[in-house]
Every structure is written in structure tokens, then in C-alpha cells.
Design a protein around this motif. Structure first.
Motif, mmCIF file in Angstrom:
data_model
loop_
_atom_site.group_PDB
_atom_site.id
_atom_site.type_symbol
_atom_site.label_atom_id
_atom_site.label_comp_id
_atom_site.label_asym_id
_atom_site.label_seq_id
_atom_site.Cartn_x
_atom_site.Cartn_y
_atom_site.Cartn_z
ATOM 1 N N ALA A 1 0.824 -1.206 0.000
ATOM 2 C CA ALA A 1 0.000 0.000 0.000
ATOM 3 C C ALA A 1 0.860 1.258 0.000
ATOM 4 C CB ALA A 1 -0.932 -0.005 1.215
ATOM 5 N N TYR A 2 1.928 1.237 0.787
ATOM 6 C CA TYR A 2 2.809 2.410 0.890
ATOM 7 C C TYR A 2 3.484 2.703 -0.447
ATOM 8 C CZ TYR A 2 6.313 5.586 2.836
ATOM 9 O OH TYR A 2 7.100 6.694 3.108
ATOM 10 N N VAL A 3 4.017 1.669 -1.062
ATOM 11 C CA VAL A 3 4.703 1.835 -2.356
ATOM 12 C C VAL A 3 3.728 2.270 -3.436
ATOM 13 C CG1 VAL A 3 5.939 0.620 -4.187
ATOM 14 C CG2 VAL A 3 6.528 0.200 -1.790
ATOM 15 N N LEU A 4 2.534 1.670 -3.460
ATOM 16 C CA LEU A 4 1.534 2.008 -4.464
ATOM 17 C C LEU A 4 1.118 3.477 -4.357
ATOM 18 C CD1 LEU A 4 -0.373 1.066 -6.724
ATOM 19 C CD2 LEU A 4 -2.044 0.467 -4.937
ATOM 20 N N VAL A 5 0.838 3.918 -3.144
ATOM 21 C CA VAL A 5 0.448 5.316 -2.933
ATOM 22 C C VAL A 5 1.593 6.255 -3.278
ATOM 23 C CG1 VAL A 5 -0.222 7.017 -1.186
ATOM 24 C CG2 VAL A 5 -1.284 4.758 -1.188
ATOM 25 N N ASP A 6 2.808 5.850 -2.932
ATOM 26 C CA ASP A 6 3.971 6.693 -3.212
ATOM 27 C C ASP A 6 4.183 6.871 -4.723
ATOM 28 O OD1 ASP A 6 6.248 8.157 -2.070
ATOM 29 O OD2 ASP A 6 7.480 6.630 -3.066
ATOM 30 N N ARG A 7 3.844 5.869 -5.501
ATOM 31 C CA ARG A 7 4.001 5.970 -6.950
ATOM 32 C C ARG A 7 2.860 6.753 -7.592
ATOM 33 N NH1 ARG A 7 6.110 -0.072 -8.896
ATOM 34 N NH2 ARG A 7 8.157 0.046 -7.849
ATOM 35 N N ILE A 8 1.652 6.572 -7.044
ATOM 36 C CA ILE A 8 0.495 7.250 -7.619
ATOM 37 C C ILE A 8 0.424 8.704 -7.177
ATOM 38 C CG2 ILE A 8 -2.026 7.300 -7.703
ATOM 39 C CD1 ILE A 8 -2.016 4.288 -7.430
ATOM 40 N N ARG A 9 0.650 8.932 -5.866
ATOM 41 C CA ARG A 9 0.562 10.286 -5.325
ATOM 42 C C ARG A 9 1.623 10.462 -4.244
ATOM 43 N NH1 ARG A 9 -4.903 13.245 -2.936
ATOM 44 N NH2 ARG A 9 -4.047 15.368 -2.907
ATOM 45 N N PRO A 10 2.835 10.802 -4.617
ATOM 46 C CA PRO A 10 3.948 10.950 -3.665
ATOM 47 C C PRO A 10 3.703 11.990 -2.581
ATOM 48 C CG PRO A 10 4.738 10.913 -5.932
ATOM 49 C CD PRO A 10 3.257 11.033 -6.005
ATOM 50 N N ALA A 11 2.843 12.972 -2.852
ATOM 51 C CA ALA A 11 2.589 14.047 -1.885
ATOM 52 C C ALA A 11 1.995 13.508 -0.587
ATOM 53 C CB ALA A 11 1.651 15.090 -2.490
ATOM 54 N N VAL A 12 1.333 12.340 -0.656
ATOM 55 C CA VAL A 12 0.712 11.774 0.552
ATOM 56 C C VAL A 12 1.763 11.472 1.608
ATOM 57 C CG1 VAL A 12 -0.561 9.785 1.470
ATOM 58 C CG2 VAL A 12 -1.271 10.838 -0.686
ATOM 59 N N HIS A 13 2.924 10.988 1.192
ATOM 60 C CA HIS A 13 3.977 10.609 2.134
ATOM 61 C C HIS A 13 5.053 11.684 2.293
ATOM 62 C CE1 HIS A 13 2.127 6.755 2.227
ATOM 63 N NE2 HIS A 13 2.552 6.360 1.037
ATOM 64 N N ALA A 14 4.919 12.794 1.569
ATOM 65 C CA ALA A 14 5.963 13.824 1.591
ATOM 66 C C ALA A 14 6.143 14.426 2.977
ATOM 67 C CB ALA A 14 5.632 14.924 0.582
ATOM 68 N N GLY A 15 5.057 14.544 3.731
ATOM 69 C CA GLY A 15 5.143 15.165 5.047
ATOM 70 C C GLY A 15 5.483 14.200 6.158
ATOM 71 N N THR A 16 4.996 12.967 6.059
ATOM 72 C CA THR A 16 5.140 12.014 7.163
ATOM 73 C C THR A 16 6.280 11.022 6.970
ATOM 74 O OG1 THR A 16 3.478 10.619 6.087
ATOM 75 C CG2 THR A 16 2.710 12.135 7.797
ATOM 76 N N VAL B 1 -4.471 5.616 4.924
ATOM 77 C CA VAL B 1 -3.951 6.344 3.770
ATOM 78 C C VAL B 1 -4.709 7.655 3.584
ATOM 79 C CG1 VAL B 1 -3.687 6.293 1.263
ATOM 80 C CG2 VAL B 1 -3.156 4.254 2.610
ATOM 81 N N VAL B 2 -6.019 7.613 3.786
ATOM 82 C CA VAL B 2 -6.827 8.826 3.688
ATOM 83 C C VAL B 2 -6.393 9.844 4.742
ATOM 84 C CG1 VAL B 2 -9.152 9.782 3.895
ATOM 85 C CG2 VAL B 2 -8.795 7.618 2.692
ATOM 86 N N PHE B 3 -6.152 9.366 5.958
ATOM 87 C CA PHE B 3 -5.678 10.256 7.020
ATOM 88 C C PHE B 3 -4.329 10.875 6.654
ATOM 89 C CE2 PHE B 3 -8.595 8.184 10.159
ATOM 90 C CZ PHE B 3 -9.162 9.362 10.643
ATOM 91 N N LEU B 4 -3.441 10.071 6.092
ATOM 92 C CA LEU B 4 -2.108 10.551 5.753
ATOM 93 C C LEU B 4 -2.154 11.659 4.707
ATOM 94 C CD1 LEU B 4 -0.075 7.218 5.660
ATOM 95 C CD2 LEU B 4 0.122 9.062 7.323
ATOM 96 N N ALA B 5 -3.159 11.633 3.859
ATOM 97 C CA ALA B 5 -3.287 12.663 2.835
ATOM 98 C C ALA B 5 -3.485 14.049 3.459
ATOM 99 C CB ALA B 5 -4.453 12.334 1.907
ATOM 100 N N VAL B 6 -4.004 14.073 4.685
ATOM 101 C CA VAL B 6 -4.210 15.350 5.385
ATOM 102 C C VAL B 6 -2.893 15.891 5.926
ATOM 103 C CG1 VAL B 6 -5.425 16.477 7.299
ATOM 104 C CG2 VAL B 6 -6.562 14.664 5.984
ATOM 105 N N PHE B 7 -1.991 14.975 6.297
ATOM 106 C CA PHE B 7 -0.725 15.378 6.905
ATOM 107 C C PHE B 7 0.321 15.645 5.815
ATOM 108 C CE2 PHE B 7 -3.060 13.140 10.124
ATOM 109 C CZ PHE B 7 -2.742 13.802 11.310
#
Length: 390
Positions: A254-269, A346-352
Motif C-alpha cells: 500500500a505504501y509503495v503504491l500510494v507513493d508511486r500514484i501520489r507521492p505528496a501523501v507521504h511527503a510530510g510524514t 492512507v486517507v488520514f495521511l493525505a491530510v498530513f
């Protein structure tokens, strides 16, 4: 409330609100005992704790004669006793959560988070990610500690006297266990910052994490001791491995998939997001294994969800599937909960995002810790409970 307008420090306002709430409950319980204490506090909060701690299916209070009933006494069926004129008005309490208790715990959680924020504002928690990681062992410790209370109930079912009996064992049940774990964390935090100020360590996070690892090892070691010396606790190491492996693989995917699709989700956390997803994945996998597979594969245990959301998901899945089979293949009825526990973090992480983390790092990290705790704590309890057959 605008505390600056009334020249009141936020800490004083928080403590005053806490005292006022406690006084209101005490006075209400004295003046309106049946409605406030028995009909609210006991039925939705203390009664379920007692039932959980003593291994009861349900407990009840009969207003007519003031008798506490249990499965071992006059109360043989909760529903029958509630309708039986012989008992009069009966307040029934069952282990687990209700919509009322869940709403109450959420309000308490939000209020206590405000108090924690005011408390930790006195500490220099930087670097914040390291502080976040240092608290992870304590969350695992809380889950294992809760499973130890399950072992106490297993001892009662075996006709033995556990190391800790009710009401003392209530300290290891929600919501009291959260205060116990918080007390342990606070003591470790104070000791760790003292070591830092004395120059023993460059940063307090490392001794803090070490303290969490120590209490985690001690609590898990106690369960291993019970498994080796008693018949009512048995270690199923394969269950533990299955939950950890599936949760970890799903988290990384899930982490890798989200990072490839939308890297901004993990940019802060960063890696904090990975741990957040993992904590909730543990909860999701443990629930699926406990409710759908333990009895089917290992042949023991009749675990059932204690939270209304879990029960709703299982009932809805069962209805839509027409049972526990899908296309003639057994899949259980809890699998959507696992998917939910991957998607929601993942939805929560998008806020951070990066901006939020940079502008309000202390507040953001505190929220991340709270979100992780409500998943990893209960998830660890469920995982350890089924892994030790309790």
C-alpha cells in the motif's frame, strides 16, 4: 472558550473542566442514582468492564432488590431477565462497546488529547519523527498488557485464581488501561529527559524507546511464561507469524503504491506513514483471523467483535454475500474490515501533507500518535490473544 479573554491559563482551564466534569458525575450519581449511575455510568461503562474482567456473558442490576446478577447467579439469560417481571427494572451490561460508550470514549479521548498537548508543550520533543517512533513500543505494550487480562479470564474459566482479580484487573481493561499506559509513558519520558539533561544521552528519544521495549519484552515474556507453565495458555507461533507477515506485506504494498500514484501523501510524514498503515493493518488482519479463521483452521476459540462497527461490517458482508461463502468458496465475513484498515490510514495521511507537518509539527505528530494508537493497541491485543489461545 477564549481563555486569554478571562486571563486563565489553558492548563488551569483544562484541569478546571476535568474537575467540574467529575463533580457533575458524582453529584448526579448521588442525587439521581438510578438514572445517572446505574442507567448510564454502570450500564455503559463500568458494567461492561466488570463483565469483561470476570468473563461474564453479561451482568445486570435489578432495581427492585438492588442485586447484582451474573451468569453464575440468578441471571441466566440477559434478554430473559430484562423482560422477567420478577426482576423488575434490570440494567444489562455486556462486554465490549456500544454506540453510547463509543461516543463517550471519543469525547474523553478528544479531551485527554488536549490535556496531553498542553503537557508535552513543556517538553522539547524534537526531532518529532524520532519521538513518534520511540512511542511505538509502548503501543505494542498496551496491547500485550490487555491480552494479559484475557489470560486472567482464561484462568477463571479454568477454575483457577489469576494473578490479578477484579476490581484490580479492571486497570487492564479499556478505558482504564489507557491511563495506565499513559502513566508508564509519562514516567519514562520524565526519566529520559532527566538523563538527557544530565548529559548521559544526547537525545531522550533513545532511552524512551528502550524503556518501551523493556516493558513490552516484560509483558510478552509473562505470557510466554504462562504458556510454558499453565494449560489455559498455549502459544500458537504460526498465528503470530501469519498476522505479522500479512500485515507487513500489505503495508509495504500500500505504501509503495500510494507513493508511486501520489507521492505528496507521504511527503510530510515519510516513514511515520508506513508505521501508521502497519499499525492499522495489524488490527485488520488480526480481526479477520480471529473472527473467520481461528476456529476453522486451528479448531479453538469463538471470537466475536466487541465493537459496533466490526459487527456492522460482518453483518453487512454476510447479507451481501448470502453467508460466509463467495462463489462457493469460504471467505468469511470480516475481510472488508481489513481493506478498510488499509484505506482509512492512507486517507488520514493525505491530510498530513508537508505544509501541515512544517507549520504545526508538534500538533501533527500528536495526532499521528493518537491515530496509530487506536489501531495498533487494539490490533496487538487481538493478535496476541489469538496467538496465545486466550
Amino acid at each position: 472558550m477564549d481563555t486569554e479573554r478571562f486571563d486563565v491559563r489553558p492548563e488551569v482551564a483544562w484541569v478546571g473542566t476535568l474537575i467540574a466534569g467529575i463533580v457533575a458525575l458524582v453529584v448526579g450519581s448521588i442525587l439521581f442514582t438510578q438514572r445517572v449511575y446505574w442507567g448510564f455510568i454502570w450500564q455503559y461503562f463500568w458494567g461492561p468492564v466488570r463483565a469483561d474482567a470476570t468473563g461474564e456473558t453479561c451482568v445486570g442490576y435489578a432495581v427492585g432488590d438492588g442485586e447484582i446478577l451474573s451468569r453464575s447467579g440468578a441471571l441466566t439469560s440477559c434478554s430473559e431477565a430484562a423482560l422477567d417481571a420478577e426482576f423488575g427494572t434490570v440494567y444489562i451490561a455486556e462486554p465490549g462497546y456500544t454506540l453510547v460508550s463509543t461516543a463517550g470514549y471519543i469525547l474523553v479521548l478528544v479531551f485527554m488529547l488536549a490535556g496531553v498537548y498542553l503537557l508535552i508543550d513543556r517538553f522539547d520533543l524534537r526531532p518529532y519523527p524520532l519521538f513518534f517512533f520511540a512511542l511505538v513500543p509502548f503501543m505494542l505494550f498496551g496491547g500485550v498488557l490487555r491480552a494479559i487480562e484475557d489470560a486472567f479470564v482464561a484462568a477463571l474459566d479454568a477454575g483457577l485464581t489469576p494473578a490479578l482479580e477484579f476490581p484490580a484487573s479492571a486497570l487492564l481493561i479499556s478505558p482504564l488501561i489507557y491511563f495506565v499506559v499513559f502513566g508508564v509513558v509519562l514516567a519514562a519520558l520524565i526519566a529520559s529527559t532527566w538523563l538527557q539533561r544530565r548529559g548521559v544521552t544526547d537525545t531522550f528519544q533513545y532511552p524512551l524507546g528502550a524503556a518501551g521495549g523493556a516493558v513490552l519484552a516484560g509483558s510478552f515474556g509473562y505470557l510466554l511464561y504462562l504458556a510454558a507453565t499453565t494449560e489455559y495458555v498455549t502459544l500458537y507461533a504460526d498465528i503470530l507469524a501469519i498476522v505479522l507477515v500479512i500485515a507487513t506485506v500489505a503495508t509495504v504494498a500500500a505504501y509503495v503504491l500510494v507513493d508511486r500514484i501520489r507521492p505528496a501523501v507521504h511527503a510530510g510524514t515519510g516513514l511515520m506513514g508506513l508505521v501508521l498503515i502497519w499499525g492499522h493493518a495489524i488490527d485488520g488482519v488480526a480481526n479477520v483471523v480471529a473472527n473467520d479463521w481461528v476456529d476453522r483452521i486451528w479448531g479453538f476459540g469463538e471470537y466475536s467483535p466487541k465493537h459496533p462497527l466490526n459487527r456492522f461490517i460482518m453483518d453487512t458482508t454476510n447479507t451481501l454475500q448470502g453467508g460466509t461463502d463467495l462463489a462457493g468458496v469460504y471467505v468469511g465475513e470480516t475481510w472488508p474490515f481489513f481493506i478498510l484498515k488499509i484505506v482509512v490510514p492512507v486517507v488520514f495521511l493525505a491530510v498530513f501533507d508537508r505544509r501541515f507537518m512544517e507549520e504545526s509539527p508538534r500538533y501533527a505528530v500528536m495526532l499521528l500518535i493518537a491515530i496509530l494508537a487506536v489501531g495498533l493497541g487494539p490490533g496487538t491485543r487481538d493478535m496476541v490473544r489469538i496467538a496465545f489461545g486466550i
